[in-house]
Structure formats: structure tokens, C-alpha cells
Scaffold this motif. Structure first.
Motif, mmCIF file in Angstrom:
data_model
loop_
_atom_site.group_PDB
_atom_site.id
_atom_site.type_symbol
_atom_site.label_atom_id
_atom_site.label_comp_id
_atom_site.label_asym_id
_atom_site.label_seq_id
_atom_site.Cartn_x
_atom_site.Cartn_y
_atom_site.Cartn_z
ATOM 1 N N MET A 91 0.840 -1.176 0.000
ATOM 2 C CA MET A 91 0.000 0.000 0.000
ATOM 3 C C MET A 91 0.887 1.242 0.000
ATOM 4 O O MET A 91 1.701 1.438 0.890
ATOM 5 N N ALA A 92 0.745 2.075 -1.011
ATOM 6 C CA ALA A 92 1.583 3.265 -1.141
ATOM 7 C C ALA A 92 1.051 4.393 -0.265
ATOM 8 O O ALA A 92 -0.157 4.541 -0.085
ATOM 9 N N ASN A 93 1.961 5.147 0.282
ATOM 10 C CA ASN A 93 1.577 6.301 1.097
ATOM 11 C C ASN A 93 1.234 7.482 0.209
ATOM 12 O O ASN A 93 1.939 7.748 -0.762
ATOM 13 N N LYS A 94 0.168 8.175 0.568
ATOM 14 C CA LYS A 94 -0.193 9.377 -0.173
ATOM 15 C C LYS A 94 0.750 10.503 0.239
ATOM 16 O O LYS A 94 1.135 10.595 1.402
ATOM 17 N N PRO A 95 1.104 11.373 -0.731
ATOM 18 C CA PRO A 95 1.945 12.502 -0.349
ATOM 19 C C PRO A 95 1.182 13.418 0.608
ATOM 20 O O PRO A 95 -0.032 13.589 0.492
ATOM 21 N N LYS A 96 1.897 13.968 1.547
ATOM 22 C CA LYS A 96 1.291 14.845 2.541
ATOM 23 C C LYS A 96 0.903 16.173 1.880
ATOM 24 O O LYS A 96 1.701 16.749 1.130
ATOM 25 N N LYS A 97 -0.315 16.627 2.138
ATOM 26 C CA LYS A 97 -0.793 17.876 1.567
ATOM 27 C C LYS A 97 -0.164 19.053 2.317
ATOM 28 O O LYS A 97 -0.197 19.104 3.540
ATOM 29 N N VAL A 98 0.414 19.968 1.552
ATOM 30 C CA VAL A 98 1.030 21.146 2.141
ATOM 31 C C VAL A 98 -0.027 22.241 2.228
ATOM 32 O O VAL A 98 -0.671 22.570 1.231
ATOM 33 N N VAL A 99 -0.237 22.776 3.411
ATOM 34 C CA VAL A 99 -1.217 23.831 3.615
ATOM 35 C C VAL A 99 -0.483 25.147 3.800
ATOM 36 O O VAL A 99 0.374 25.262 4.682
ATOM 37 N N ARG A 100 -0.828 26.094 2.932
ATOM 38 C CA ARG A 100 -0.228 27.424 3.027
ATOM 39 C C ARG A 100 -1.337 28.402 3.391
ATOM 40 O O ARG A 100 -2.274 28.587 2.626
ATOM 41 N N SER A 101 -1.228 29.013 4.554
ATOM 42 C CA SER A 101 -2.302 29.861 5.075
ATOM 43 C C SER A 101 -2.603 31.060 4.179
ATOM 44 O O SER A 101 -3.707 31.573 4.185
ATOM 45 N N TRP A 102 -1.649 31.493 3.399
ATOM 46 C CA TRP A 102 -1.839 32.672 2.557
ATOM 47 C C TRP A 102 -2.437 32.344 1.188
ATOM 48 O O TRP A 102 -2.797 33.232 0.437
ATOM 49 N N VAL A 103 -2.580 31.061 0.872
ATOM 50 C CA VAL A 103 -3.141 30.640 -0.406
ATOM 51 C C VAL A 103 -4.569 30.154 -0.189
ATOM 52 O O VAL A 103 -4.805 29.240 0.597
ATOM 53 N N LYS A 104 -5.511 30.788 -0.890
ATOM 54 C CA LYS A 104 -6.909 30.394 -0.780
ATOM 55 C C LYS A 104 -7.107 29.061 -1.506
ATOM 56 O O LYS A 104 -6.675 28.897 -2.643
ATOM 57 N N GLU A 105 -7.741 28.115 -0.833
ATOM 58 C CA GLU A 105 -7.969 26.807 -1.439
ATOM 59 C C GLU A 105 -9.000 26.930 -2.548
ATOM 60 O O GLU A 105 -10.053 27.539 -2.379
ATOM 61 N N ARG A 106 -8.689 26.371 -3.697
ATOM 62 C CA ARG A 106 -9.574 26.418 -4.848
ATOM 63 C C ARG A 106 -10.494 25.206 -4.820
ATOM 64 O O ARG A 106 -10.044 24.088 -4.639
ATOM 65 N N VAL A 107 -11.777 25.462 -5.009
ATOM 66 C CA VAL A 107 -12.745 24.381 -5.035
ATOM 67 C C VAL A 107 -13.223 24.227 -6.483
ATOM 68 O O VAL A 107 -13.805 25.153 -7.053
ATOM 69 N N ALA A 108 -12.935 23.095 -7.080
ATOM 70 C CA ALA A 108 -13.326 22.857 -8.465
ATOM 71 C C ALA A 108 -14.837 22.827 -8.600
ATOM 72 O O ALA A 108 -15.541 22.261 -7.768
ATOM 73 N N PHE A 109 -15.338 23.464 -9.631
ATOM 74 C CA PHE A 109 -16.761 23.492 -9.938
ATOM 75 C C PHE A 109 -17.579 23.985 -8.752
ATOM 76 O O PHE A 109 -18.613 23.429 -8.415
ATOM 77 N N ASP A 110 -17.076 25.000 -8.102
ATOM 78 C CA ASP A 110 -17.756 25.569 -6.936
ATOM 79 C C ASP A 110 -19.027 26.265 -7.409
ATOM 80 O O ASP A 110 -18.985 27.264 -8.093
#
Length: 105
Positions: free
Chosen positions: A1-20
Motif C-alpha cells: 500500500m503506497a503512502n499518499k503525499p502529505k498535503k502542504v497547507v499554506r495559510s496565505w493561499v486560498k484553497e480552490r474548489v473545483a466546480f464551486d
């Protein structure tokens, strides 16, 4: 079972929601009156109007509201519809979300 890469969270970057899209919009776009109107319109107008203006012939896949419903466009009035290919629709929608291309009244 492969490990998923850890998601990097940057507080200054607004998260984009696809097809919002607002949930109330989903209710309209999944309604029988809209699906019926969309199918009839695209059958009568099978080519992308933006591509035609540029001398290209491209099949339309999207029925777009010229004036978005959020801005007072009539949701089921064919005079507010235009047939677009996916590329032209995405370009128009991107411009609208940035505040371009929408004529003020």
C-alpha cells in the motif's frame, strides 16, 4: 500500500474548489424544465456562437446564459441563451468570475 503525499497547507493561499457552485444552482440545473429547455435549444443551435464569430465551426456542448442568473438573467428565456463549446464557455465563465465581460446595466 503506497503512502499518499502529505498535503502542504499554506495559510496565505486560498484553497480552490473545483466546480464551486451554490447548491441552489444545482437544483435549477438538474431540474426538468432546464434540461428540457437546454436540449431543445442545443438541437436548434448546434454550433458554438463564439467560434462562428471567429470563422470556425465547432459543435456546441453547453447552453450558456448570456446574462448569468445571479445577475438577473432570465433562467428559462431563450433570448438569454447561447450555444457554446466547452472551451469558449470555460473562458467566458473565468472572465465573469474575475469581473470581466459582464456588462453593467
Amino acid at each position: 500500500m503506497a503512502n499518499k503525499p502529505k498535503k502542504v497547507v499554506r495559510s496565505w493561499v486560498k484553497e480552490r474548489v473545483a466546480f464551486d457552485r451554490e447548491l441552489k444552482d444545482d437544483k435549477f440545473y438538474n431540474s426538468w424544465p432546464w434540461r428540457k429547455a437546454r436540449k431543445a435549444f442545443i438541437n436548434k443551435n448546434p454550433l458554438c456562437v463564439h467560434c462562428e464569430e471567429n470563422g470556425e465551426v465547432t459543435a456546441a456542448t453547453v447552453v450558456d446564459h448570456k446574462i448569468p442568473i445571479k445577475q438577473g438573467g432570465e433562467p428559462l428565456n431563450e433570448s438569454n441563451f447561447q450555444s457554446l463549446c466547452e472551451k469558449c464557455h470555460n473562458k467566458k465563465s473565468a472572465n465573469e468570475s474575475r469581473g470581466y465581460g459582464v456588462k453593467s446595466r
